[in-house]
Design a protein around this motif. Structure first.
Motif, short mmCIF file in Angstrom:
data_model
loop_
_atom_site.label_atom_id
_atom_site.label_comp_id
_atom_site.label_asym_id
_atom_site.label_seq_id
_atom_site.Cartn_x
_atom_site.Cartn_y
_atom_site.Cartn_z
N SER A 7 0.83 -1.22 0.00
CA SER A 7 0.00 0.00 0.00
C SER A 7 0.85 1.26 0.00
O SER A 7 0.57 2.21 -0.74
CB SER A 7 -0.92 0.01 1.22
OG SER A 7 -1.84 -1.04 1.15
N ALA A 8 1.88 1.26 0.81
CA ALA A 8 2.77 2.43 0.87
C ALA A 8 3.50 2.61 -0.46
O ALA A 8 3.66 3.74 -0.94
CB ALA A 8 3.76 2.29 2.02
N PHE A 9 3.93 1.52 -1.06
CA PHE A 9 4.61 1.58 -2.35
C PHE A 9 3.68 2.21 -3.40
O PHE A 9 4.09 3.11 -4.13
CB PHE A 9 5.03 0.18 -2.78
CG PHE A 9 5.76 0.11 -4.10
CD1 PHE A 9 7.11 0.40 -4.17
CD2 PHE A 9 5.10 -0.26 -5.26
CE1 PHE A 9 7.79 0.33 -5.37
CE2 PHE A 9 5.77 -0.34 -6.47
CZ PHE A 9 7.12 -0.04 -6.52
N LYS A 10 2.45 1.75 -3.43
CA LYS A 10 1.48 2.29 -4.39
C LYS A 10 1.20 3.77 -4.10
O LYS A 10 1.15 4.59 -5.02
CB LYS A 10 0.18 1.50 -4.35
CG LYS A 10 0.30 0.13 -4.98
CD LYS A 10 -1.03 -0.59 -4.88
CE LYS A 10 -1.01 -1.92 -5.57
NZ LYS A 10 -2.32 -2.61 -5.47
N ALA A 11 1.00 4.10 -2.85
CA ALA A 11 0.60 5.46 -2.48
C ALA A 11 1.75 6.46 -2.61
O ALA A 11 1.55 7.57 -3.10
CB ALA A 11 0.06 5.49 -1.06
N LYS A 12 2.93 6.06 -2.19
CA LYS A 12 4.02 7.03 -2.11
C LYS A 12 4.97 6.99 -3.29
O LYS A 12 5.47 8.02 -3.72
CB LYS A 12 4.81 6.83 -0.82
CG LYS A 12 3.98 7.13 0.41
CD LYS A 12 4.75 6.91 1.68
CE LYS A 12 3.84 7.20 2.87
NZ LYS A 12 4.47 6.87 4.13
N VAL A 13 5.23 5.80 -3.82
CA VAL A 13 6.21 5.69 -4.90
C VAL A 13 5.54 5.77 -6.26
O VAL A 13 5.94 6.56 -7.11
CB VAL A 13 7.02 4.38 -4.77
CG1 VAL A 13 7.98 4.22 -5.93
CG2 VAL A 13 7.78 4.35 -3.45
N MET A 14 4.48 4.99 -6.45
CA MET A 14 3.85 4.96 -7.76
C MET A 14 3.10 6.25 -8.09
O MET A 14 2.91 6.57 -9.25
CB MET A 14 2.91 3.76 -7.86
CG MET A 14 3.67 2.44 -7.85
SD MET A 14 2.59 1.03 -7.95
CE MET A 14 1.99 1.23 -9.63
N SER A 44 14.17 9.65 0.57
CA SER A 44 14.80 8.47 1.19
C SER A 44 13.74 7.47 1.62
O SER A 44 13.96 6.25 1.54
CB SER A 44 15.69 8.88 2.37
OG SER A 44 14.93 9.56 3.35
N GLU A 45 12.57 7.93 2.05
CA GLU A 45 11.48 7.02 2.43
C GLU A 45 11.00 6.24 1.20
O GLU A 45 10.76 5.02 1.29
CB GLU A 45 10.32 7.80 3.03
CG GLU A 45 9.15 6.92 3.42
CD GLU A 45 7.93 7.71 3.90
OE1 GLU A 45 7.00 7.06 4.40
OE2 GLU A 45 7.91 8.95 3.76
N GLU A 46 10.88 6.91 0.06
CA GLU A 46 10.44 6.23 -1.16
C GLU A 46 11.49 5.23 -1.64
O GLU A 46 11.14 4.11 -2.05
CB GLU A 46 10.15 7.26 -2.25
CG GLU A 46 8.92 8.10 -1.95
CD GLU A 46 8.81 9.33 -2.83
OE1 GLU A 46 7.68 9.84 -2.94
OE2 GLU A 46 9.83 9.81 -3.37
N ARG A 47 12.75 5.59 -1.55
CA ARG A 47 13.81 4.65 -1.95
C ARG A 47 13.80 3.43 -1.04
O ARG A 47 13.99 2.31 -1.50
CB ARG A 47 15.17 5.35 -1.94
CG ARG A 47 15.33 6.32 -3.12
CD ARG A 47 16.77 6.79 -3.32
NE ARG A 47 17.35 7.48 -2.17
CZ ARG A 47 17.24 8.78 -1.94
NH1 ARG A 47 16.57 9.54 -2.77
NH2 ARG A 47 17.80 9.33 -0.89
#
Length: 172
Positions: A7-14, A44-47
């Motif tokens: 969920s975080a990957f989708k919300a923050k990175v994508m 840095s959080e997204e990486r």
């Protein structure tokens, strides 16, 4: 934790805006320049989320391997799960999901269990990964091959080969 990371990957990175897809180059092509530029634009959080997703993809990567190699992984997982179930039974604690070898059609080597794993865990994760890293499309293609394998796998093959304790990996 899996769903939190996804969920975080989708919300923050994508949803990072125009940099929602990353090209993977060989260091000599223009794609590597794009990759470096986009990498610098991530926090840095997204990486960290990208790295966590990479580890998750690698952890369950057996679902993207050829069926014969995937089956070896599944058989090994089933043996591990059943050992855990035996220990839990011995300690008189509840037996974990898919770890009870005495329960009919229980364990990773049954098609319906693999399809559930693919539907709930693998496919959403790899879809997100491939959307972000299009050069990894082969992972989704291979996952679909594994899906079709389990959809088409006969019940007799599963019961007569994968789930017999007397059949060892080298027999497959």
């Amino acid at each position: 934790e899996h769903f939190n990371i996804l969920s975080a990957f989708k919300a923050k990175v994508m949803s990072h805006g125009n940099n929602s897809r990353i090209s993977i180059g060989n260091g000599l092509s223009p794609a590597s320049h794009v990759q470096a530029h986009q990498h610098q634009s991530f926090t840095s959080e997204e990486r960290l989320l990208i790295m966590k997703m990479a580890v998750k993809c690698a952890d369950i990567g057996h679902v993207t391997l050829p069926p014969d190699v995937h089956l070896l992984w599944v058989q090994s997982l089933q043996a591990e799960f059943y050992k855990q179930g035996d220990l839990e039974r011995k300690r008189k604690v509840p037996i974990s999901f898919l770890c009870n070898k005495n329960k009919p059609r229980n364990g990773p080597a049954y098609g319906e269990n693999q399809l559930g794993f693919i539907d709930v865990i693998c496919e959403p994760m790899y879809e997100a990964w491939v959307k972000m890293f299009p050069a990894c499309e082969e992972l989704m293609e291979n996952l679909q091959i594994i899906r079709r394998f389990w959809e088409n796998e006969s019940v007799s093959r599963q019961e007569n080969t994968l789930n017999r304790p007397d059949v060892v990996v080298s027999d497959l």
